[in-house]
Motif scaffolding. Structure first.
Motif, PDB file in Angstrom:
ATOM      1  N   ALA A   1      -5.549   2.569   2.122  1.00 56.29           N
ATOM      2  CA  ALA A   1      -4.542   3.582   1.774  1.00 56.29           C
ATOM      3  C   ALA A   1      -3.815   3.333   0.460  1.00 56.29           C
ATOM      4  CB  ALA A   1      -3.548   3.722   2.925  1.00 56.29           C
ATOM      5  N   LEU A   2      -4.589   3.182  -0.589  1.00 57.65           N
ATOM      6  CA  LEU A   2      -4.005   3.103  -1.930  1.00 57.65           C
ATOM      7  C   LEU A   2      -4.082   4.486  -2.564  1.00 57.65           C
ATOM      8  CD1 LEU A   2      -5.776  -0.138  -3.192  1.00 57.65           C
ATOM      9  CD2 LEU A   2      -3.393   0.085  -2.495  1.00 57.65           C
ATOM     10  N   PRO A   3      -3.138   4.834  -3.431  1.00 61.03           N
ATOM     11  CA  PRO A   3      -3.296   6.093  -4.164  1.00 61.03           C
ATOM     12  C   PRO A   3      -4.627   6.073  -4.920  1.00 61.03           C
ATOM     13  CG  PRO A   3      -1.090   5.210  -4.473  1.00 61.03           C
ATOM     14  CD  PRO A   3      -1.880   4.157  -3.746  1.00 61.03           C
ATOM     15  N   GLN A   4      -5.283   7.238  -5.020  1.00 56.06           N
ATOM     16  CA  GLN A   4      -6.623   7.311  -5.604  1.00 56.06           C
ATOM     17  C   GLN A   4      -6.708   6.660  -6.983  1.00 56.06           C
ATOM     18  OE1 GLN A   4      -7.459  11.521  -5.528  1.00 56.06           O
ATOM     19  NE2 GLN A   4      -8.627  11.344  -3.639  1.00 56.06           N
TER      20      GLN A   4
ATOM     21  N   GLY B   1      -4.339  12.067  -0.632  1.00 55.70           N
ATOM     22  CA  GLY B   1      -4.626  11.528  -1.956  1.00 55.70           C
ATOM     23  C   GLY B   1      -4.760  10.013  -1.967  1.00 55.70           C
ATOM     24  N   LEU B   2      -5.327   9.456  -0.892  1.00 58.84           N
ATOM     25  CA  LEU B   2      -5.455   8.006  -0.756  1.00 58.84           C
ATOM     26  C   LEU B   2      -6.922   7.590  -0.689  1.00 58.84           C
ATOM     27  CD1 LEU B   2      -2.745   7.484   2.011  1.00 58.84           C
ATOM     28  CD2 LEU B   2      -2.457   7.200  -0.449  1.00 58.84           C
ATOM     29  N   SER B   3      -7.173   6.312  -0.979  1.00 54.26           N
ATOM     30  CA  SER B   3      -8.511   5.727  -0.862  1.00 54.26           C
ATOM     31  C   SER B   3      -8.390   4.314  -0.332  1.00 54.26           C
ATOM     32  CB  SER B   3      -9.201   5.666  -2.221  1.00 54.26           C
ATOM     33  OG  SER B   3      -9.517   6.936  -2.698  1.00 54.26           O
ATOM     34  N   ASN B   4      -9.435   3.859   0.361  1.00 50.99           N
ATOM     35  CA  ASN B   4      -9.527   2.464   0.787  1.00 50.99           C
ATOM     36  C   ASN B   4     -10.356   1.711  -0.238  1.00 50.99           C
ATOM     37  OD1 ASN B   4      -8.146   3.050   3.133  1.00 50.99           O
ATOM     38  ND2 ASN B   4      -9.986   3.255   4.372  1.00 50.99           N
ATOM     39  N   LEU B   5      -9.941   0.504  -0.570  1.00 50.59           N
ATOM     40  CA  LEU B   5     -10.676  -0.345  -1.491  1.00 50.59           C
ATOM     41  C   LEU B   5     -11.352  -1.446  -0.679  1.00 50.59           C
ATOM     42  CD1 LEU B   5     -10.904  -1.041  -4.686  1.00 50.59           C
ATOM     43  CD2 LEU B   5      -9.335  -2.867  -4.060  1.00 50.59           C
ATOM     44  N   THR B   6     -12.660  -1.607  -0.822  1.00 51.95           N
ATOM     45  CA  THR B   6     -13.368  -2.674  -0.122  1.00 51.95           C
ATOM     46  C   THR B   6     -13.946  -3.643  -1.135  1.00 51.95           C
ATOM     47  OG1 THR B   6     -15.411  -1.389  -0.012  1.00 51.95           O
ATOM     48  CG2 THR B   6     -13.950  -1.264   1.884  1.00 51.95           C
ATOM     49  N   VAL B   7     -13.742  -4.927  -0.865  1.00 48.58           N
ATOM     50  CA  VAL B   7     -14.241  -6.006  -1.710  1.00 48.58           C
ATOM     51  C   VAL B   7     -15.257  -6.775  -0.876  1.00 48.58           C
ATOM     52  CG1 VAL B   7     -13.616  -8.082  -3.002  1.00 48.58           C
ATOM     53  CG2 VAL B   7     -12.019  -6.157  -2.897  1.00 48.58           C
TER      54      VAL B   7
ATOM     55  N   ILE C   1       0.858  -1.177   0.000  1.00 47.25           N
ATOM     56  CA  ILE C   1       0.000   0.000   0.000  1.00 47.25           C
ATOM     57  C   ILE C   1       0.904   1.240   0.000  1.00 47.25           C
ATOM     58  CG2 ILE C   1      -1.903  -1.205   1.124  1.00 47.25           C
ATOM     59  CD1 ILE C   1      -1.119   0.125   3.741  1.00 47.25           C
ATOM     60  N   ALA C   2       0.317   2.417  -0.178  1.00 48.54           N
ATOM     61  CA  ALA C   2       1.100   3.654  -0.286  1.00 48.54           C
ATOM     62  C   ALA C   2       1.856   3.957   1.008  1.00 48.54           C
ATOM     63  CB  ALA C   2       0.172   4.817  -0.621  1.00 48.54           C
ATOM     64  N   GLU C   3       3.065   4.491   0.871  1.00 47.85           N
ATOM     65  CA  GLU C   3       3.855   4.873   2.039  1.00 47.85           C
ATOM     66  C   GLU C   3       3.196   6.001   2.828  1.00 47.85           C
ATOM     67  OE1 GLU C   3       8.154   5.260   1.852  1.00 47.85           O
ATOM     68  OE2 GLU C   3       8.127   4.158  -0.058  1.00 47.85           O
TER      69      GLU C   3
END
Length: 159
Positions: A135-138, A118-124, A9-11
């Protein structure tokens, strides 16, 4: 045994988590300060409030400065054609495989702190659980959301 996932994930996740944890610890500090005030009015021994302050200081250091780094080092993910592989955990490292055929929908979420970095969480989401890659880059989160959605749709069509 399977190798750990390859993608990190992003630093900036460390900075975002630190900011969120610092806000929580600031609220806890207000409670510690309140213990000094209440202790004064009820004639509590001073050592109770001083002990609370020392415990707060130690916990603040660990929660704000140590845990986010360890947490970031453990978070990894990888998307394959047939599954999503997620690894996370601090003391107990959990490795989860989510079959694409079980994916019902994929979302991205972003709160004010993540937005600042500038981050987003991805939910599956599956029928049983929700898995999150934080915390992935958008742009990466949006691309990954679309990729997983497409792979899940293909698997559905094959069945």
């Amino acid at each position: 045994m399977r190798q750990p996932p390859q993608h990190w994930i992003a630093e900036d996740a460390v900075k975002a988590w630190r900011m969120a944890d610092a806000i929580v610890m600031a609220i806890v500090l207000l409670l510690v300060i309140a213990s000094f005030i209440v202790g004064h009015f009820f004639n509590w021994p001073l050592w109770i409030s001083v002990t609370a302050l020392v415990v707060w200081a130690v916990l603040s250091y660990v929660i704000v400065f140590v845990i986010p780094i360890v947490r970031w080092r453990r978070w990894r993910y990888e998307v394959f054609d047939q599954e999503i592989y997620v690894q996370h955990g601090i003391l107990i490292v959990s490795r989860t495989l989510v079959p694409m055929i079980r994916v019902q929908h994929v979302d991205t979420k972003q709160g004010p702190i993540l937005k600042r970095f500038g981050l987003s969480n991805l939910t599956v989401s599956t029928a049983a659980t929700v898995h999150e890659i934080p915390a992935l880059p958008q742009e990466e989160a949006a691309a990954l959301r679309d990729q997983i959605s497409e792979l899940a749709r293909v698997d559905e069509d094959d069945v």
